[in-house]
Design an enzyme around this catalytic site. Sequence first.
Site, PDB file in Angstrom:
ATOM      1  N   LYS A 157      70.158 123.613   1.792  1.00  6.34           N
ATOM      2  CA  LYS A 157      69.769 124.712   2.944  1.00  6.34           C
ATOM      3  C   LYS A 157      71.655 125.324   3.619  1.00  6.34           C
ATOM      4  CE  LYS A 157      68.358 126.986   6.398  1.00  6.34           C
ATOM      5  NZ  LYS A 157      69.427 127.654   6.503  1.00  6.34           N
ATOM      6  N   GLY A 172      76.847 121.359  12.693  1.00  2.00           N
ATOM      7  CA  GLY A 172      75.258 122.159  13.398  1.00  2.00           C
ATOM      8  C   GLY A 172      75.784 122.559  14.562  1.00  2.00           C
ATOM      9  N   SER A 173      74.232 122.853  15.308  1.00  4.12           N
ATOM     10  CA  SER A 173      74.700 122.972  16.505  1.00  4.12           C
ATOM     11  C   SER A 173      73.730 121.501  17.470  1.00  4.12           C
ATOM     12  CB  SER A 173      74.076 124.091  17.490  1.00  4.12           C
ATOM     13  OG  SER A 173      73.017 124.517  16.950  1.00  4.12           O
ATOM     14  N   GLY A 204      70.041 120.577  16.581  1.00  5.97           N
ATOM     15  CA  GLY A 204      70.238 118.811  16.109  1.00  5.97           C
ATOM     16  C   GLY A 204      69.142 118.105  16.509  1.00  5.97           C
ATOM     17  N   GLU A 252      75.690 115.942  12.456  1.00  7.44           N
ATOM     18  CA  GLU A 252      77.912 115.855  12.874  1.00  7.44           C
ATOM     19  C   GLU A 252      77.574 117.546  13.965  1.00  7.44           C
ATOM     20  OE1 GLU A 252      80.110 117.616  13.253  1.00  7.44           O
ATOM     21  OE2 GLU A 252      80.951 118.141  11.251  1.00  7.44           O
ATOM     22  N   CYS A 255      84.175 122.613  13.813  1.00  6.87           N
ATOM     23  CA  CYS A 255      83.811 121.428  15.244  1.00  6.87           C
ATOM     24  C   CYS A 255      84.100 120.328  16.265  1.00  6.87           C
ATOM     25  CB  CYS A 255      82.371 120.508  13.901  1.00  6.87           C
ATOM     26  SG  CYS A 255      83.423 119.726  12.794  1.00  6.87           S
ATOM     27  N   GLU A 272      80.360 123.863  24.020  1.00  8.14           N
ATOM     28  CA  GLU A 272      80.733 124.804  22.881  1.00  8.14           C
ATOM     29  C   GLU A 272      80.423 125.849  21.693  1.00  8.14           C
ATOM     30  OE1 GLU A 272      79.253 123.345  18.811  1.00  8.14           O
ATOM     31  OE2 GLU A 272      81.187 122.550  17.834  1.00  8.14           O
TER      32      GLU A 272
HETATM   33  P1  NAI Z   1      72.864 126.319  13.690  1.00 12.92           P
HETATM   34  O1  NAI Z   1      73.281 124.992  14.482  1.00 12.92           O
HETATM   35  O2  NAI Z   1      71.523 126.839  14.461  1.00 12.92           O
HETATM   36  O3  NAI Z   1      72.893 126.564  12.278  1.00 12.92           O
HETATM   37  C1  NAI Z   1      73.042 125.565  11.409  1.00 12.92           C
HETATM   38  C2  NAI Z   1      72.419 125.499  10.320  1.00 12.92           C
HETATM   39  O4  NAI Z   1      71.646 124.788  10.520  1.00 12.92           O
HETATM   40  C3  NAI Z   1      72.662 126.716   9.319  1.00 12.92           C
HETATM   41  O5  NAI Z   1      72.001 126.468   8.461  1.00 12.92           O
HETATM   42  C4  NAI Z   1      70.348 126.967   9.818  1.00 12.92           C
HETATM   43  O6  NAI Z   1      69.997 127.235   9.286  1.00 12.92           O
HETATM   44  C5  NAI Z   1      69.823 125.843  10.700  1.00 12.92           C
HETATM   45  N1  NAI Z   1      69.308 126.007  11.401  1.00 12.92           N
HETATM   46  C6  NAI Z   1      68.526 127.044  12.525  1.00 12.92           C
HETATM   47  N2  NAI Z   1      67.965 126.635  13.030  1.00 12.92           N
HETATM   48  C7  NAI Z   1      67.206 125.439  12.257  1.00 12.92           C
HETATM   49  C8  NAI Z   1      66.024 124.645  12.877  1.00 12.92           C
HETATM   50  N3  NAI Z   1      64.868 124.927  13.855  1.00 12.92           N
HETATM   51  N4  NAI Z   1      65.401 123.784  11.814  1.00 12.92           N
HETATM   52  C9  NAI Z   1      66.557 123.421  11.006  1.00 12.92           C
HETATM   53  N5  NAI Z   1      66.966 124.102  10.984  1.00 12.92           N
HETATM   54  C10 NAI Z   1      68.081 124.740  11.485  1.00 12.92           C
HETATM   55  O7  NAI Z   1      74.277 126.981  14.394  1.00 12.92           O
HETATM   56  P2  NAI Z   1      74.134 128.457  14.819  1.00 12.92           P
HETATM   57  O8  NAI Z   1      72.949 129.214  15.303  1.00 12.92           O
HETATM   58  O9  NAI Z   1      74.824 129.377  13.626  1.00 12.92           O
HETATM   59  O10 NAI Z   1      75.185 128.962  15.357  1.00 12.92           O
HETATM   60  C11 NAI Z   1      75.162 128.185  16.319  1.00 12.92           C
HETATM   61  C12 NAI Z   1      76.309 127.930  17.528  1.00 12.92           C
HETATM   62  O11 NAI Z   1      76.045 126.589  16.909  1.00 12.92           O
HETATM   63  C13 NAI Z   1      77.739 127.900  17.406  1.00 12.92           C
HETATM   64  O12 NAI Z   1      77.911 128.935  18.682  1.00 12.92           O
HETATM   65  C14 NAI Z   1      78.071 126.675  17.946  1.00 12.92           C
HETATM   66  O13 NAI Z   1      79.091 126.732  19.072  1.00 12.92           O
HETATM   67  C15 NAI Z   1      77.125 125.377  17.433  1.00 12.92           C
HETATM   68  N6  NAI Z   1      77.243 125.161  16.147  1.00 12.92           N
HETATM   69  C16 NAI Z   1      78.298 124.489  15.668  1.00 12.92           C
HETATM   70  C17 NAI Z   1      79.198 123.782  14.129  1.00 12.92           C
HETATM   71  C18 NAI Z   1      79.186 122.983  14.252  1.00 12.92           C
HETATM   72  O14 NAI Z   1      79.277 122.351  12.925  1.00 12.92           O
HETATM   73  N7  NAI Z   1      79.540 121.692  15.320  1.00 12.92           N
HETATM   74  C19 NAI Z   1      77.989 124.574  13.072  1.00 12.92           C
HETATM   75  C20 NAI Z   1      77.365 126.355  14.014  1.00 12.92           C
HETATM   76  C21 NAI Z   1      77.566 125.959  15.003  1.00 12.92           C
END
Ligand code: NAI
Length: 491
Positions: free
Chosen positions: A185, A238-239, A243, A260, A294, A395
């Site tokens: 996904k 992701g975040s 997580g 991660e 990250c 972050e």
């Molecule tokens: P996110 O962690 O929500 O998104 C990452 C993935 O998770 C996307 O594919 C999203 O569709 C999916 N996702 C979102 N909600 C979900 C749920 N309830 N169940 C399952 N999957 C879900 O991050 P987002 O909202 O795009 O960005 C927000 C903040 O997250 C950023 O500002 C950053 O601080 C952090 N982030 C950190 C990352 C890393 O690699 N450390 C990568 C992306 C975001």
Amino acid sequence: MSSIDHPFLRNPDKALFIGGKWVDAIAGRRMDAINPADGHRIATLAEGDAADIDAAVAAARHALEQGPWPRFTPAERQGLLLRIADLLEARSESFAVLDTLDMGKPVRFTRGAIPLLVDLLRYFAGAARTIHGSTPQTSLPGMFAATVKEPVGVCGAIIPWNGPLWASVLKIGPVLATGCTLVLKPAEDASLAPLMFADLCAEAGVPPGVINVVTGLGPTAGAALAAHMDVDKMSFTGSDATGRRIVQASAGNLKRLSLELGGKSPHIIFADADLAAAAPAAAMAVFVNSGQVCSAGTRLFVERSIHDAFVEAVVAHAGALRFGDGLSADTDLGPVVSARQHARVLGYVEAGVAGGARLVSGGDRPAGDAFGQGFYVNPTVFCDVADDMRIAREEIFGPVLAIFPFDSEDEVVRRANDTPFGLGAGMWTRDVGRAHRVGGALKAGSVWVNCYNALDPAVPSGGYKASGWGREYGPNHLEEHLNVKSLWIQT
Ligand code: NAI
Ligand code: MG
């Protein structure tokens, strides 16, 4: 729709990839793929939800248990991964441009990453031949025991937008090496390269159903995948907030998890370091990919005797970075991924100013009409940041650096570790004893000395504390995809 000529965008209306076929979302909903450099739509995506996830998981289960995939030998899985690596290498320019268009990272960097991704695929190809169990001697008379490694089963992976091709390779590589199957996904803000890569995998000979891609939103498609009772393992990048939701969603069938989750990584500059090398490295540790990394070194600790001069050097380096057309070879900085992320980053800048931190540079949009429509943020440096401010603890995922002076080694280790996260940490010093002492004391999955963000397929990467569970890259990455079975034979 903007008129960009890219082979993958000639048909700009994308489908889901399930069971080796391109199919529309069952509910028929669609969403836009946006170029963050100008806010224009470059494609539309199928908006999959729980029903499409069900179909993809069923296809992955079928491919795991029937059809040709379970009969693939390690040599055949190796050959497959080598063909994928060759195809990616041959099409690297096309992938680099697609990632640039979809998520804004300048092509110099999307292009620059591909040799590592090709190398990763070749590493996993080799790793497919190294899977083995053992024959421990038992102390039970007349008893033989052996351990056997088996693929963990149907894997789910949810990836972010900051490196769409990169994350796809990292999730698909170990799945193919071990004989698992996958439902991927991608992030709603950057799904194009994962779709194009799935297409490439099929062309290389990955059987139908082994790799499935369901585009869609996190709270619907993502949540359904994480909660799915027939998924054996989830891998999430992701975040930390999402997580935590993945952990809760996984409780139904207690599936295996790897996470991660980013960080707030400390980067420490001692006065004895090679400062001419450290200053640009400290700037790029946070400004590369506009801070959407990250392991970004977002908390910069500088020994007090060199603090002011070092801040000046970092700001000078940041000021010389070039914004511009992401497709031009000399562009250093692109936009952040989305309007939402842009607002989020500027919100953190406001919080920093309101909290009393001193804004030394940036904090706004770059000047000029060319940037008005895109989601650009100037490289931003804060000094006089208190350790407990939000900009020092959360972050941000944007080009925002907080700089802190320090006086002693013990003090800086304590402050560097005073974070819920533990993904990366950096340190610059010419004192080898100190490199070992401080490197041993830092609570982080990767510690870089006189470098930052070095990566190699053979070296594990992952988080301590709230930065995650498990390791990617290296032998650990493969083990996360394997079950151990103990076989007992009464002789
Ligand atoms: P996110 O962690 O929500 O998104 C990452 C993935 O998770 C996307 O594919 C999203 O569709 C999916 N996702 C979102 N909600 C979900 C749920 N309830 N169940 C399952 N999957 C879900 O991050 P987002 O909202 O795009 O960005 C927000 C903040 O997250 C950023 O500002 C950053 O601080 C952090 N982030 C950190 C990352 C890393 O690699 N450390 C990568 C992306 C975001
Ligand atoms: Mg996009």
